[in-house]
Each structure stands twice: as C-alpha cells, then as structure tokens.
Motif scaffolding. Sequence first.
Motif, PDB file in Angstrom:
ATOM      1  N   VAL A 179       0.989  -0.840  -0.132  1.00 34.21           N
ATOM      2  CA  VAL A 179       0.182  -0.192   0.094  1.00 34.21           C
ATOM      3  C   VAL A 179       1.112   1.410  -0.147  1.00 34.21           C
ATOM      4  CG1 VAL A 179      -2.033   1.495   1.296  1.00 34.21           C
ATOM      5  CG2 VAL A 179      -2.212  -1.485   1.327  1.00 34.21           C
ATOM      6  N   ILE A 180       1.018   1.952  -1.397  1.00 35.65           N
ATOM      7  CA  ILE A 180       1.512   3.637  -0.645  1.00 35.65           C
ATOM      8  C   ILE A 180       0.745   4.665  -0.906  1.00 35.65           C
ATOM      9  CG2 ILE A 180       2.666   4.348  -2.489  1.00 35.65           C
ATOM     10  CD1 ILE A 180       4.084   1.930  -1.849  1.00 35.65           C
ATOM     11  N   GLY A 181       1.304   5.386   0.043  1.00 35.18           N
ATOM     12  CA  GLY A 181       0.858   6.662   0.660  1.00 35.18           C
ATOM     13  C   GLY A 181       0.367   6.465   1.115  1.00 35.18           C
ATOM     14  N   LEU A 182      -0.381   5.417   1.919  1.00 36.24           N
ATOM     15  CA  LEU A 182      -1.199   5.498   4.066  1.00 36.24           C
ATOM     16  C   LEU A 182      -0.871   5.918   4.777  1.00 36.24           C
ATOM     17  CD1 LEU A 182      -3.698   3.923   4.833  1.00 36.24           C
ATOM     18  CD2 LEU A 182      -2.721   2.070   5.668  1.00 36.24           C
ATOM     19  N   ASP A 183       0.645   5.939   5.058  1.00 39.12           N
ATOM     20  CA  ASP A 183       1.513   6.988   5.949  1.00 39.12           C
ATOM     21  C   ASP A 183       1.170   7.753   6.325  1.00 39.12           C
ATOM     22  OD1 ASP A 183       1.928   4.570   7.066  1.00 39.12           O
ATOM     23  OD2 ASP A 183       4.105   4.109   5.960  1.00 39.12           O
ATOM     24  N   ALA A 184       1.249   8.922   4.543  1.00 39.67           N
ATOM     25  CA  ALA A 184       1.326   9.871   3.956  1.00 39.67           C
ATOM     26  C   ALA A 184       0.212  11.523   4.235  1.00 39.67           C
ATOM     27  CB  ALA A 184       1.832  10.094   2.937  1.00 39.67           C
ATOM     28  N   VAL A 185      -1.004  10.158   5.044  1.00 39.87           N
ATOM     29  CA  VAL A 185      -2.377  10.435   5.138  1.00 39.87           C
ATOM     30  C   VAL A 185      -2.520  11.688   6.302  1.00 39.87           C
ATOM     31  CG1 VAL A 185      -4.872  10.220   5.450  1.00 39.87           C
ATOM     32  CG2 VAL A 185      -3.903   8.705   3.476  1.00 39.87           C
ATOM     33  N   ARG A 186      -2.752  12.177   6.289  1.00 40.78           N
ATOM     34  CA  ARG A 186      -2.884  13.479   7.374  1.00 40.78           C
ATOM     35  C   ARG A 186      -4.310  13.598   8.139  1.00 40.78           C
ATOM     36  NH1 ARG A 186       0.325  10.363   8.336  1.00 40.78           N
ATOM     37  NH2 ARG A 186       2.596  10.678   8.757  1.00 40.78           N
ATOM     38  N   LEU A 187      -5.650  13.329   8.453  1.00 45.37           N
ATOM     39  CA  LEU A 187      -6.978  13.617   8.587  1.00 45.37           C
ATOM     40  C   LEU A 187      -7.088  14.823   9.273  1.00 45.37           C
ATOM     41  CD1 LEU A 187      -7.896  10.529   8.339  1.00 45.37           C
ATOM     42  CD2 LEU A 187      -8.060  11.780   6.535  1.00 45.37           C
ATOM     43  N   SER A 195      -2.378  17.667 -11.609  1.00 46.43           N
ATOM     44  CA  SER A 195      -2.354  18.544 -12.704  1.00 46.43           C
ATOM     45  C   SER A 195      -4.144  19.395 -12.654  1.00 46.43           C
ATOM     46  CB  SER A 195      -1.756  17.823 -13.991  1.00 46.43           C
ATOM     47  OG  SER A 195      -3.004  17.477 -14.706  1.00 46.43           O
ATOM     48  N   ILE A 196      -5.143  18.253 -12.567  1.00 50.30           N
ATOM     49  CA  ILE A 196      -6.428  18.938 -12.818  1.00 50.30           C
ATOM     50  C   ILE A 196      -6.806  19.779 -10.942  1.00 50.30           C
ATOM     51  CG2 ILE A 196      -7.099  17.107 -14.526  1.00 50.30           C
ATOM     52  CD1 ILE A 196      -7.984  15.530 -13.231  1.00 50.30           C
ATOM     53  N   GLY A 197      -5.975  19.648 -10.500  1.00 48.94           N
ATOM     54  CA  GLY A 197      -6.566  20.809  -9.421  1.00 48.94           C
ATOM     55  C   GLY A 197      -6.991  19.693  -7.768  1.00 48.94           C
ATOM     56  N   LEU A 198      -7.100  18.332  -8.096  1.00 51.67           N
ATOM     57  CA  LEU A 198      -7.384  17.615  -7.164  1.00 51.67           C
ATOM     58  C   LEU A 198      -5.949  16.730  -6.074  1.00 51.67           C
ATOM     59  CD1 LEU A 198      -9.636  15.393  -9.476  1.00 51.67           C
ATOM     60  CD2 LEU A 198      -9.899  17.414  -8.168  1.00 51.67           C
ATOM     61  N   SER A 199      -5.764  17.694  -5.512  1.00 46.85           N
ATOM     62  CA  SER A 199      -4.918  18.160  -4.870  1.00 46.85           C
ATOM     63  C   SER A 199      -4.380  16.980  -3.254  1.00 46.85           C
ATOM     64  CB  SER A 199      -4.049  18.741  -3.640  1.00 46.85           C
ATOM     65  OG  SER A 199      -4.941  19.520  -3.630  1.00 46.85           O
ATOM     66  N   GLN A 200      -5.802  16.565  -2.888  1.00 41.54           N
ATOM     67  CA  GLN A 200      -6.416  15.644  -1.745  1.00 41.54           C
ATOM     68  C   GLN A 200      -5.166  14.234  -2.058  1.00 41.54           C
ATOM     69  OE1 GLN A 200      -8.579  16.837  -3.736  1.00 41.54           O
ATOM     70  NE2 GLN A 200      -9.526  17.867  -2.782  1.00 41.54           N
ATOM     71  N   PRO A 201      -5.074  13.749  -0.885  1.00 41.72           N
ATOM     72  CA  PRO A 201      -4.144  13.080   0.331  1.00 41.72           C
ATOM     73  C   PRO A 201      -4.576  11.230  -1.661  1.00 41.72           C
ATOM     74  CG  PRO A 201      -4.274  13.161   1.449  1.00 41.72           C
ATOM     75  CD  PRO A 201      -5.688  13.986   0.636  1.00 41.72           C
ATOM     76  N   LEU A 202      -4.135  10.706  -1.878  1.00 44.61           N
ATOM     77  CA  LEU A 202      -3.259   9.496  -2.724  1.00 44.61           C
ATOM     78  C   LEU A 202      -3.799   7.960  -2.292  1.00 44.61           C
ATOM     79  CD1 LEU A 202      -4.564   8.588  -5.765  1.00 44.61           C
ATOM     80  CD2 LEU A 202      -2.692   8.672  -6.582  1.00 44.61           C
ATOM     81  N   VAL A 203      -3.871   6.667  -2.476  1.00 41.87           N
ATOM     82  CA  VAL A 203      -3.121   6.056  -1.617  1.00 41.87           C
ATOM     83  C   VAL A 203      -3.793   5.142  -3.139  1.00 41.87           C
ATOM     84  CG1 VAL A 203      -4.054   3.912  -0.070  1.00 41.87           C
ATOM     85  CG2 VAL A 203      -3.751   6.434   0.941  1.00 41.87           C
ATOM     86  N   ALA A 204      -2.904   3.896  -3.039  1.00 41.75           N
ATOM     87  CA  ALA A 204      -2.497   3.314  -4.239  1.00 41.75           C
ATOM     88  C   ALA A 204      -1.816   1.416  -3.430  1.00 41.75           C
ATOM     89  CB  ALA A 204      -1.367   4.076  -5.555  1.00 41.75           C
ATOM     90  N   THR A 205      -3.156   0.912  -4.318  1.00 42.23           N
ATOM     91  CA  THR A 205      -2.879  -0.438  -3.472  1.00 42.23           C
ATOM     92  C   THR A 205      -3.708  -1.723  -4.750  1.00 42.23           C
ATOM     93  OG1 THR A 205      -3.293  -2.041  -1.997  1.00 42.23           O
ATOM     94  CG2 THR A 205      -4.608  -0.713  -2.175  1.00 42.23           C
ATOM     95  N   LYS A 206      -2.909  -3.133  -5.107  1.00 40.51           N
ATOM     96  CA  LYS A 206      -3.149  -3.409  -5.660  1.00 40.51           C
ATOM     97  C   LYS A 206      -4.654  -4.973  -4.704  1.00 40.51           C
ATOM     98  CE  LYS A 206      -4.382  -4.694  -9.146  1.00 40.51           C
ATOM     99  NZ  LYS A 206      -5.268  -4.565 -10.005  1.00 40.51           N
ATOM    100  N   GLU A 207      -4.693  -4.400  -3.214  1.00 42.88           N
ATOM    101  CA  GLU A 207      -4.364  -5.090  -2.272  1.00 42.88           C
ATOM    102  C   GLU A 207      -6.642  -4.233  -1.567  1.00 42.88           C
ATOM    103  OE1 GLU A 207      -2.186  -5.105   1.203  1.00 42.88           O
ATOM    104  OE2 GLU A 207      -0.990  -5.319   0.662  1.00 42.88           O
ATOM    105  N   VAL A 229      -8.163  -1.575   4.126  1.00 50.19           N
ATOM    106  CA  VAL A 229      -7.260   0.535   3.638  1.00 50.19           C
ATOM    107  C   VAL A 229      -8.748   1.170   4.101  1.00 50.19           C
ATOM    108  CG1 VAL A 229      -6.338   1.106   2.233  1.00 50.19           C
ATOM    109  CG2 VAL A 229      -5.758  -1.306   2.054  1.00 50.19           C
ATOM    110  N   VAL A 230      -9.295   1.077   4.082  1.00 48.12           N
ATOM    111  CA  VAL A 230     -10.089   2.184   4.623  1.00 48.12           C
ATOM    112  C   VAL A 230     -11.247   2.119   6.062  1.00 48.12           C
ATOM    113  CG1 VAL A 230     -12.112   3.602   4.280  1.00 48.12           C
ATOM    114  CG2 VAL A 230     -11.489   1.893   2.610  1.00 48.12           C
ATOM    115  N   GLU A 231     -10.713   0.928   7.057  1.00 50.23           N
ATOM    116  CA  GLU A 231     -10.530   0.489   7.774  1.00 50.23           C
ATOM    117  C   GLU A 231      -9.178   1.334   8.951  1.00 50.23           C
ATOM    118  OE1 GLU A 231     -10.685  -3.240  11.304  1.00 50.23           O
ATOM    119  OE2 GLU A 231     -10.065  -3.820   8.904  1.00 50.23           O
ATOM    120  N   THR A 232      -7.719   0.960   7.766  1.00 46.85           N
ATOM    121  CA  THR A 232      -6.849   1.968   8.826  1.00 46.85           C
ATOM    122  C   THR A 232      -6.897   3.506   8.780  1.00 46.85           C
ATOM    123  OG1 THR A 232      -5.478   0.042   8.387  1.00 46.85           O
ATOM    124  CG2 THR A 232      -4.755   1.970   8.479  1.00 46.85           C
ATOM    125  N   LEU A 233      -7.723   3.795   7.293  1.00 47.44           N
ATOM    126  CA  LEU A 233      -7.615   5.448   7.531  1.00 47.44           C
ATOM    127  C   LEU A 233      -8.606   5.858   8.332  1.00 47.44           C
ATOM    128  CD1 LEU A 233      -7.861   5.793   3.376  1.00 47.44           C
ATOM    129  CD2 LEU A 233      -6.178   6.520   5.029  1.00 47.44           C
TER     130      LEU A 233
END
Length: 215
Positions: free
Chosen positions: A2-10, A121-133, A138-142
């Motif tokens: 899972v890429i990006g999960l650790d960088a999410v700050r809610l 590039s289209i102005g959507l700067s919200q955090p991104l999490v990428a995974t094939k899992e 993932v949502v539970e952890t978030l």
Amino acid sequence: MVIGLDAVRLTERPLVVCDVDDVVLEFVTPFQAFLESRGHRLLPRSFRLHGNIVSQATETALPDREVSDLIEAFFDAQEAWQSPFSTTAAAIEAIARDADIVFLTAMPPRFADRRRRLLDSIGLSQPLVATKEPKGPVVETLHGGRPLPVAFIDDMAHNLASVGTHVADCLLLHMIPVSEIHRHAPLAEPPVLRVADWPEATQHIRRHCSAGRAS
C-alpha cells in the motif's frame, strides 16, 4: 503493498474515500481509445477486460498476459489519456468544504507517481493511496475507528462489499459510469446505495456527514 497510507493526515472532520478509475477519472472510454491506437478493441461481452480485448485484424481474443501488459502500459501512459468526469471537480470541491477526502486507487503502486501528477494537474490535490490489496482493510486503517462519519464511493461491487465488512456505519455509494461494458457490472447489495453521478453522490454524502455531526 500500500503506497501513500502513512502520509495521510486527517483532521477532525468526516472522511470520504473515493475510488479513482471510472469514479474520479474516466477509464473505460480512454482505455478503449488507447487499445485502438495499438490495433485492438474492447468487446463489451461481460464485465471483464481479460477475454474481451481482441485484435482488430483477426478478431481473436488476446492472451491474458498480453491484456495485463496493455493495462499496465495504459497506467504508465495515463497522463496522456485520462481526464476527470465533467462533474468531478465541482463535487470534490463541495465535499472538501465539510470533509477530508482521500483517493484510493486500485492499481500497481509503481504507477502512483503518474496518478499523483495527473490528479495534481487537474487541481485534485487530496491524498492518494495506491494498492492492489482489498480496499476494506485500507479504509478501516484510514478511518481508524474514529467517532466521525465515513463514506466510500466505488464502481466495483466487490470493493464496496469489502469496505462494508470492515468499516461499521460507512456510507457506501455505488457509482457506475454509463458505458456498454458497465451494463454487465454486478450491482452491490443493500445497504449500498446506487448513485447515478457526482451531484447525487454529493447530496448523500452531505446528509450522511450532517447526520453524523448531529448525533
């Protein structure tokens, strides 16, 4: 992975988790154009890519390995092909006034940098999490069991089922784009709600978030 999960700050606000392909960004339509540029085409015989991509010259189905390679080649070149749905930007802007938004994309994490650039590039700067899992864990952890409203939007029934299993009281929205292949898409079971587009999804999310804050 899972890429990006650790960088999410809610913040202390509701959380809205959005799938990307065919929810935020168009996928099927540009992927069909990409295939045609390679001498292939997609036949909407079922809700699958493997087995339904054929050579334009011979009309024979491509081997599964070749289809997987084409999907990855498309993700590699996504910045040249994909764009948001016409109502995406306004909806994300409206939802972001009241909630934290995280994009959760089901793609090989090695292509996450390209998706990040495309969204930026289209102005959507919200955090991104990428995974094939599976998306449920993932949502539970978030969300982390916070006493705040949470919502999840996806075009795939199995992803909605996964999140529903792992995240209690999550608003689950099934948003399917209009395309021939999506006519074959499995429909999610209740309590998942079917929504036609971003304006309808936004209405449900606002009500869910307002009710959560009031309770």
